[in-house]
Design an enzyme around this catalytic site. Structure first.
Site, mmCIF file in Angstrom:
data_model
loop_
_atom_site.group_PDB
_atom_site.id
_atom_site.type_symbol
_atom_site.label_atom_id
_atom_site.label_comp_id
_atom_site.label_asym_id
_atom_site.label_seq_id
_atom_site.Cartn_x
_atom_site.Cartn_y
_atom_site.Cartn_z
ATOM 1 N N TYR A 261 -2.457 -2.331 6.452
ATOM 2 C CA TYR A 261 -1.738 -1.268 5.730
ATOM 3 C C TYR A 261 -0.673 -0.628 6.626
ATOM 4 O O TYR A 261 0.467 -0.412 6.210
ATOM 5 C CB TYR A 261 -2.755 -0.236 5.248
ATOM 6 C CG TYR A 261 -2.186 0.883 4.406
ATOM 7 C CD1 TYR A 261 -1.853 0.676 3.077
ATOM 8 C CD2 TYR A 261 -2.003 2.161 4.946
ATOM 9 C CE1 TYR A 261 -1.340 1.709 2.300
ATOM 10 C CE2 TYR A 261 -1.498 3.203 4.183
ATOM 11 C CZ TYR A 261 -1.172 2.972 2.847
ATOM 12 O OH TYR A 261 -0.671 3.989 2.083
ATOM 13 N N LYS B 288 3.383 -0.608 6.077
ATOM 14 C CA LYS B 288 4.166 0.625 5.906
ATOM 15 C C LYS B 288 5.210 0.778 7.020
ATOM 16 O O LYS B 288 6.302 1.285 6.773
ATOM 17 C CB LYS B 288 3.236 1.837 5.849
ATOM 18 C CG LYS B 288 2.349 1.855 4.594
ATOM 19 C CD LYS B 288 3.176 1.889 3.323
ATOM 20 C CE LYS B 288 2.330 2.033 2.068
ATOM 21 N NZ LYS B 288 3.135 2.147 0.844
HETATM 22 P P1 NAI Z 1 -2.961 4.651 -6.484
HETATM 23 O O1 NAI Z 1 -3.942 3.596 -6.075
HETATM 24 O O2 NAI Z 1 -3.456 5.853 -7.198
HETATM 25 O O3 NAI Z 1 -1.807 3.975 -7.377
HETATM 26 C C1 NAI Z 1 -1.175 2.787 -7.012
HETATM 27 C C2 NAI Z 1 -0.590 2.142 -8.253
HETATM 28 O O4 NAI Z 1 0.035 0.921 -7.863
HETATM 29 C C3 NAI Z 1 -1.646 1.787 -9.295
HETATM 30 O O5 NAI Z 1 -1.211 2.201 -10.573
HETATM 31 C C4 NAI Z 1 -1.748 0.271 -9.215
HETATM 32 O O6 NAI Z 1 -2.108 -0.345 -10.443
HETATM 33 C C5 NAI Z 1 -0.334 -0.084 -8.795
HETATM 34 N N1 NAI Z 1 -0.269 -1.400 -8.175
HETATM 35 C C6 NAI Z 1 -1.120 -1.909 -7.240
HETATM 36 N N2 NAI Z 1 -0.765 -3.172 -6.952
HETATM 37 C C7 NAI Z 1 0.336 -3.456 -7.697
HETATM 38 C C8 NAI Z 1 1.150 -4.606 -7.835
HETATM 39 N N3 NAI Z 1 0.907 -5.734 -7.134
HETATM 40 N N4 NAI Z 1 2.193 -4.562 -8.701
HETATM 41 C C9 NAI Z 1 2.446 -3.439 -9.412
HETATM 42 N N5 NAI Z 1 1.699 -2.332 -9.338
HETATM 43 C C10 NAI Z 1 0.651 -2.343 -8.490
HETATM 44 O O7 NAI Z 1 -2.187 5.048 -5.158
HETATM 45 P P2 NAI Z 1 -1.364 6.349 -4.735
HETATM 46 O O8 NAI Z 1 -2.216 7.162 -3.855
HETATM 47 O O9 NAI Z 1 -0.709 6.957 -5.911
HETATM 48 O O10 NAI Z 1 -0.275 5.660 -3.801
HETATM 49 C C11 NAI Z 1 1.048 5.368 -4.211
HETATM 50 C C12 NAI Z 1 1.839 4.938 -2.990
HETATM 51 O O11 NAI Z 1 1.814 5.985 -2.013
HETATM 52 C C13 NAI Z 1 1.295 3.695 -2.283
HETATM 53 O O12 NAI Z 1 2.371 2.901 -1.809
HETATM 54 C C14 NAI Z 1 0.522 4.269 -1.124
HETATM 55 O O13 NAI Z 1 0.412 3.346 -0.064
HETATM 56 C C15 NAI Z 1 1.395 5.463 -0.777
HETATM 57 N N6 NAI Z 1 0.696 6.482 -0.007
HETATM 58 C C16 NAI Z 1 -0.389 7.133 -0.517
HETATM 59 C C17 NAI Z 1 -1.029 8.102 0.234
HETATM 60 C C18 NAI Z 1 -2.231 8.841 -0.248
HETATM 61 O O14 NAI Z 1 -2.805 9.596 0.563
HETATM 62 N N7 NAI Z 1 -2.635 8.728 -1.512
HETATM 63 C C19 NAI Z 1 -0.568 8.422 1.590
HETATM 64 C C20 NAI Z 1 0.585 7.695 2.021
HETATM 65 C C21 NAI Z 1 1.189 6.764 1.233
#
Ligand code: NAI
Length: 248
Positions: free
Chosen positions: A155, A159
């Site tokens: 991861y 990133k």
């Molecule tokens: P989440 O798991 O709630 O949502 C991620 C979304 O991406 C889901 O709707 C999923 O279906 C979709 N997804 C996964 N694989 C996919 C693919 N191959 N093609 C299309 N869609 C796909 O995650 P969250 O927390 O909302 O994270 C969103 C972004 O923010 C991610 O890139 C994550 O790495 C980043 N992030 C999140 C943090 C956190 O603390 N929640 C911290 C830092 C970054």
């Protein structure tokens, strides 16, 4: 008030969490929003919520790691709206584990979605943006891509890669008035972090000067700002939205 009237945005991973909040906020600012996700089951509810508030949306299913699906989804968006102004590369996954035991498939899955996916989507967005002489690509990175984190080699590498991709694209596209920036969230309360125990959240919060986990709305506000006309002289930047837990 930052306005995005007449702009068309595509948000990946828009069915929940940060992507959903970003989509809502872009729509509130006036943009039409293409909601893209691998899992399409939750998209109708997100779409209904945004449209009930007066927004315009299109829902598309796509796996960001699959070049053919990405191409088809961007074509659907262009067929419907005739332009694309803003791309938010938000889709992301984790497959945590210590590097010594990390399975090749867990390495590949995370790099494929988080890094290759951002590249493939940007690749499809570049032509319409260049034609328009206007574009905003906003990549969701992570604080751990800046500072490292044990148990997340795949991861963190993905990133850190997203940050490198942001800078490379920013350099390539600047002459066409397309800006490319990253938002690096700290720990945000979403499905991705809800597996953390109460104790872990307490320990984490103690390391965050602002004393709390962030919210998806905290990230959405930063994304909307970077998408505006007013942010037009910012490119290749990594905007930390992490409560002060890491000051690069
Ligand atoms: P989440 O798991 O709630 O949502 C991620 C979304 O991406 C889901 O709707 C999923 O279906 C979709 N997804 C996964 N694989 C996919 C693919 N191959 N093609 C299309 N869609 C796909 O995650 P969250 O927390 O909302 O994270 C969103 C972004 O923010 C991610 O890139 C994550 O790495 C980043 N992030 C999140 C943090 C956190 O603390 N929640 C911290 C830092 C970054």
């Amino acid at each position: 008030m930052f306005l995005l009237n007449d702009r068309v945005a595509l948000v990946t991973g828009a069915s929940q969490g940060i992507g959903e909040a970003v989509a809502r906020s872009l729509a509130e600012a006036g943009a039409s929003v293409v909601l893209a996700d691998l899992n399409t089951s939750k998209l109708p509810a997100v779409q209904a919520g945004i449209e009930a508030a007066g927004g315009t949306t299109l829902a598309v299913g796509m796996d960001v790691g699959d070049p053919d699906q990405v191409k088809a989804a961007f074509q659907q968006a262009l067929d419907r709206f005739g332009r694309l102004d803003i791309l938010v590369n938000n889709a992301g996954i984790t497959r945590d584990g210590l590097a010594i035991r990390m399975k090749p498939e867990d390495w590949d899955a995370v790099l494929r979605t988080n890094l290759t996916g951002a590249h493939l989507c940007a690749q499809q967005a570049i032509s319409p943006m260049i034609r328009q002489r206007w574009g905003r690509i906003i990549n969701i990175a992570s604080v751990v891509g800046q500072m490292g984190n044990a148990g997340q080699a795949n991861y963190v590498a993905s990133k850190a890669g997203v940050i490198g991709l942001t800078k490379a694209l920013a350099t390539e596209l600047a002459s066409r008035n397309v800006t490319v920036n990253a938002v690096a969230p700290g720990f945000i309360a979403t499905a991705m972090t809800e597996k953390l125990s109460e104790k872990a959240v307490e320990q984490l919060s103690a390391r965050i000067p602002l004393g709390r986990l962030g919210t998806p709305a905290d990230i959405a506000a930063a994304v909307v700002f970077l998408a505006t006309e007013e942010a037009g002289y910012i490119t290749g930047h990594v905007l930390a939205v992490n409560g002060g837990m890491y000051m690069a």
